[in-house]
Each structure stands twice: as C-alpha cells, then as structure tokens.
Design a protein around this motif. Structure first.
Motif, PDB file in Angstrom:
ATOM      1  N   ASN A 176      -7.004  -1.769   5.926  1.00  0.00           N
ATOM      2  CA  ASN A 176      -5.772  -1.435   5.231  1.00  0.00           C
ATOM      3  C   ASN A 176      -4.708  -2.517   5.283  1.00  0.00           C
ATOM      4  OD1 ASN A 176      -6.845   1.114   4.677  1.00  0.00           O
ATOM      5  ND2 ASN A 176      -6.115   1.923   6.627  1.00  0.00           N
ATOM      6  N   THR A 201      -0.772  -0.929   4.455  1.00  0.00           N
ATOM      7  CA  THR A 201      -0.487   0.290   3.690  1.00  0.00           C
ATOM      8  C   THR A 201      -1.030   1.498   4.446  1.00  0.00           C
ATOM      9  OG1 THR A 201      -0.795   1.459   1.588  1.00  0.00           O
ATOM     10  CG2 THR A 201      -2.634   0.143   2.366  1.00  0.00           C
ATOM     11  N   SER A 202      -0.350   2.642   4.262  1.00  0.00           N
ATOM     12  CA  SER A 202      -0.827   3.910   4.839  1.00  0.00           C
ATOM     13  C   SER A 202      -1.445   4.807   3.767  1.00  0.00           C
ATOM     14  CB  SER A 202       0.351   4.644   5.498  1.00  0.00           C
ATOM     15  OG  SER A 202       1.323   5.015   4.526  1.00  0.00           O
ATOM     16  N   GLY A 203      -1.430   4.333   2.510  1.00  0.00           N
ATOM     17  CA  GLY A 203      -1.950   5.149   1.411  1.00  0.00           C
ATOM     18  C   GLY A 203      -0.905   6.069   0.790  1.00  0.00           C
ATOM     19  N   TYR A 204       0.308   6.083   1.348  1.00  0.00           N
ATOM     20  CA  TYR A 204       1.373   6.946   0.826  1.00  0.00           C
ATOM     21  C   TYR A 204       1.858   6.418  -0.529  1.00  0.00           C
ATOM     22  CZ  TYR A 204       6.041   9.058   0.431  1.00  0.00           C
ATOM     23  OH  TYR A 204       7.161   9.711  -0.019  1.00  0.00           O
ATOM     24  N   GLU A 205       2.273   7.331  -1.400  1.00  0.00           N
ATOM     25  CA  GLU A 205       2.824   6.968  -2.708  1.00  0.00           C
ATOM     26  C   GLU A 205       4.193   7.628  -2.866  1.00  0.00           C
ATOM     27  OE1 GLU A 205       0.204   7.407  -6.112  1.00  0.00           O
ATOM     28  OE2 GLU A 205      -1.518   7.471  -4.763  1.00  0.00           O
ATOM     29  N   ILE A 262      -4.990  -5.629  -1.444  1.00  0.00           N
ATOM     30  CA  ILE A 262      -4.770  -4.218  -1.108  1.00  0.00           C
ATOM     31  C   ILE A 262      -4.711  -3.378  -2.388  1.00  0.00           C
ATOM     32  CG2 ILE A 262      -3.173  -2.591  -0.035  1.00  0.00           C
ATOM     33  CD1 ILE A 262      -2.315  -4.813   1.871  1.00  0.00           C
ATOM     34  N   TYR A 266      -7.334  -0.196  -3.315  1.00  0.00           N
ATOM     35  CA  TYR A 266      -6.909   1.176  -3.595  1.00  0.00           C
ATOM     36  C   TYR A 266      -6.855   1.490  -5.096  1.00  0.00           C
ATOM     37  CZ  TYR A 266      -5.658   2.245   1.253  1.00  0.00           C
ATOM     38  OH  TYR A 266      -5.706   2.503   2.605  1.00  0.00           O
ATOM     39  N   ASN A 267      -6.983   0.445  -5.926  1.00  0.00           N
ATOM     40  CA  ASN A 267      -6.923   0.611  -7.387  1.00  0.00           C
ATOM     41  C   ASN A 267      -5.611   1.299  -7.808  1.00  0.00           C
ATOM     42  OD1 ASN A 267      -7.863   0.328 -10.031  1.00  0.00           O
ATOM     43  ND2 ASN A 267      -8.880   2.322 -10.030  1.00  0.00           N
ATOM     44  N   LYS A 268      -4.520   0.897  -7.174  1.00  0.00           N
ATOM     45  CA  LYS A 268      -3.195   1.449  -7.485  1.00  0.00           C
ATOM     46  C   LYS A 268      -2.158   0.337  -7.394  1.00  0.00           C
ATOM     47  CE  LYS A 268      -4.246   6.062  -5.674  1.00  0.00           C
ATOM     48  NZ  LYS A 268      -3.917   7.096  -4.641  1.00  0.00           N
ATOM     49  N   LEU A 328       2.056   2.890  -4.822  1.00  0.00           N
ATOM     50  CA  LEU A 328       1.486   2.787  -3.481  1.00  0.00           C
ATOM     51  C   LEU A 328       2.423   1.986  -2.559  1.00  0.00           C
ATOM     52  CD1 LEU A 328      -1.084   3.254  -1.682  1.00  0.00           C
ATOM     53  CD2 LEU A 328      -1.848   1.006  -2.488  1.00  0.00           C
TER      54      LEU A 328
END
Length: 373
Positions: A254, A265-269, A301, A305-307, A368
């Motif tokens: 990550n 990143t923590s994956g939070y949006e 990154i 995550y494709n974001k 993201l």
C-alpha cells in the motif's frame, strides 16, 4: 228407282215449307253429322231456290253450332324446322349455399419444384410495438466450477479516458473512526537561540562545603566515554538496519518510498477536505509531488487501486495559481492536455489519473486517499 228420289224431294219440300212459315225472315242452316249437307233456302215469297241456289238471296249468318265430338287423334306429323335462337335469359338469382362436401382423399405428393431465384429484399417493416415483459424464468441450477485459467499477460496501461461530466456534490459523510497512530516523525531541527533574559537578583552567599576526596586522573574518564560512544554507534547502526526492513514491510503493497518521503494509502475515499484532515491526523499531509519520481510513486498506487487520487494542490485562494497546502507555489506539474480548464468555474482541486497526468476537479468529488510522510 225413280220413286225414292221423288219421295225425298217431297219430304224436303214439306220440311222447308214448315220452317219458312215459322220464321219467314231467317234462314236456318243445320248440320247433321250423319249427312253430308242440308241446305234450306229463304222465305217462300221469293220462290223456291234453283237447283244450284245461285239465283236466291244470301241468307243471314246462322248461329254458331255446338262443338262437335273430338275427332280421332291424328298420326304424328314430321318434326318442324328449328326455330330461331331465343333471347338470352336474365341472370337467375344465386342458389342456396350447398352443404360442405366430405374431405377428399389425399392426393399423391407432387414432384419437388426447382429452387427459385432468391427474391429481392423487401423494404424494412415498421418498428413493432414493444412487447409485454415475459415471465421471470425459473432459476437455473448452479453449474460446475470451471477450471482455473492461466494467468494472463500484464496488459498495457491504457490512455486516460475522456473527462467525465461533473457529478453532483455528494452528501457530507459521517465522521470516520479514529485512525491508528502513525510512526513517530524524526526530530525537528533545533530552533533559533532565544534572547538572553535579564539577570536575576544576587543570591545569598552559601556556606562552605566539605572538602572532597582526591579525584581520579582525567585520562580514564575520556577512555570510558569513547567506549560508550562506540557502543551507541553500533546500536544506532543496528536500529537503522531494522527500521529500513520495517519500512519495507509496512510499505508492501500500500505504499511507496522515494528518497526520504513515504507515500501510503488506507483505501479510504472522501472529498478534498476529509482527505486532508485524515492525513493530518495521521501525522502527514495529502500527497504533494515535487518531482517526476514522486509523481510516479503516487501513480503506482493509483494503478494498483484503479482509482484517481486528490493531490495536496489547489487554486482555491487565487484562480489559476496552484499552490501546495503550505501556501508555496508548485515547482512541478504534469497536466493532461487541455487542463486545467476550471470547467463550470468550480474545479479548484487537482486529481491524478492512472496515466500520471493531472486534471483540475471539483473539491467536493470523492477520491482515494494518499498521504505522504
């Protein structure tokens, strides 16, 4: 022989005389079916008729006699000539419909005809009405699991798609849970030396202390300090090596390390403000690349995550002048062609695509989170 005619003549004369006396003005004509003819002349004053009756006056027409008996049927005469063709008769009224006949026996199958030439395509028919939705089908049985396919080759990173329409601003999300405490940052530089304070009041003279014992030679203390410093240096090297390994462990998959910076990143949006707050609470700040290497680390990154992500860059304070979160003007940029364009006058933040290119975007959009430490 002579006597018979004479008697007949005499009888006729008497008969005529009676008739003439009874009806002097009429002549009577009578037919006897058993005799050929009897002729009686008119009145006696005109004299008796001559033998041929031509010198007498013509008497009145006698009354119609009664119908005689029907004669014998004559023999059939020859057929007459065919008469002329009569006129065409008028069309007769239609007869009543007859009853349905019985089904006839099936005929023999005919010989198959030759295949005809294909016909010309007909014009398209009008579009039919939309049919009613069919009934929901029965749920099918679950199929057998397929075999695991072989791993495909890594695809080429595609070019960024066209810029999408601006979405509506989402509702403010609920306050997130408190994140884990981040790693302790390195010690800051020592601040500037403070101003010398004003001198204090002179203290009272203290009492004379006791005489101390004789001290050891100064050379032994210096050697002791050297040994302690050498030991501390070894421990520091061991800590640095362990910390380097620890960073590599926590960065996978990550985070990325570029020089002295760590991007994670923590994956939070969330929207721009919520992302900035979360990074600050974790002891860092929203990722703000200052060179191509840092930009590439953030891009990796995004691809993972494709974001897309928001960067710590905006022109909220002055339109068209993009700055870092500390207020400094940016020293590096990687804008997509045609950007920034401030679409609809509301694009004040910056997002980073999977291609590494930048685009100005509304700060209310959700992206993201990527923090830098």
């Amino acid at each position: 022989m002579l006597l018979l005619p004479t008697l007949i003549t005499f009888a006729l004369g008497i008969s005529l005389l009676k008739t003439s006396t009874a009806t002097p003005s009429q002549s009577v004509q009578k037919w006897d079916p058993n005799a050929c003819a009897v002729v009686v002349c008119g009145p006696a004053q005109n004299g008796l008729p001559g033998r041929d009756g031509r010198d007498g006056k013509e008497g009145p027409k006698g009354e119609k006699g009664s119908q005689g008996l029907q004669g014998l049927k004559g023999s059939q005469g020859p057929p007459g000539k065919m008469g002329p063709t009569g006129l065409v008769g008028g069309k007769g009224s239609p007869g009543e419909k007859g009853t349905k006949g019985d089904i006839g026996d099936r005929g023999l199958q005919g010989v198959p005809g030759l295949k005809g030439n294909p016909g010309n395509a007909g014009p398209s028919g009008p579009k039919g009405d939309k049919g009613s939705p069919g009934e929901k089908g029965v749920k099918g049985e679950r199929g057998l699991p397929g075999t695991t396919g072989s791993k495909g080759q890594t695809g080429i990173t595609g070019s960024p798609g066209p810029k999408g329409d601006k979405g509506s601003v989402g509702e403010k999300g609920a306050k997130g849970d408190k994140g884990d405490r981040g790693l302790q940052g390195s010690s800051g530089l020592q601040g500037p030396k403070g101003q010398i304070g004003s001198p204090g009041l002179k203290g009272d003279k203290g009492s004379v202390g006791e005489k101390g014992t004789k001290g050891d030679s100064g050379l032994s203390e210096i050697n002791l300090l050297k040994r302690q410093v050498s030991t501390l240096e070894g421990q520091l090297r061991a800590l640095q090596s362990s910390f380097s390994k620890y960073k590599q462990v926590i960065m996978f998959p990550n985070g990325r390390i570029v020089g002295e910076k760590i991007f994670m990143t923590s994956g939070y949006e969330g929207n721009f403000d919520s992302l900035k707050q979360r990074c600050s609470q974790a002891g860092g700040q929203l990722a703000s690349p200052r060179n191509a290497a840092e930009n590439a680390a953030i891009q990796q990154i995004v691809v993972l995550y494709n974001k897309s992500v928001f960067l710590g860059i905006n022109d909220i304070q002055t339109e068209g002048r993009f700055k870092y979160l500390n207020g400094e003007n940016i020293v590096y940029s990687n804008w997509q062609t045609g950007e920034p364009n401030n679409d609809n006058g509301v694009e004040d933040c910056v997002e980073l695509y999977s291609s590494g290119k930048w685009n100005d975007k509304s700060c209310g959009e959700r992206r993201l989170i990527v923090c830098e430490f």
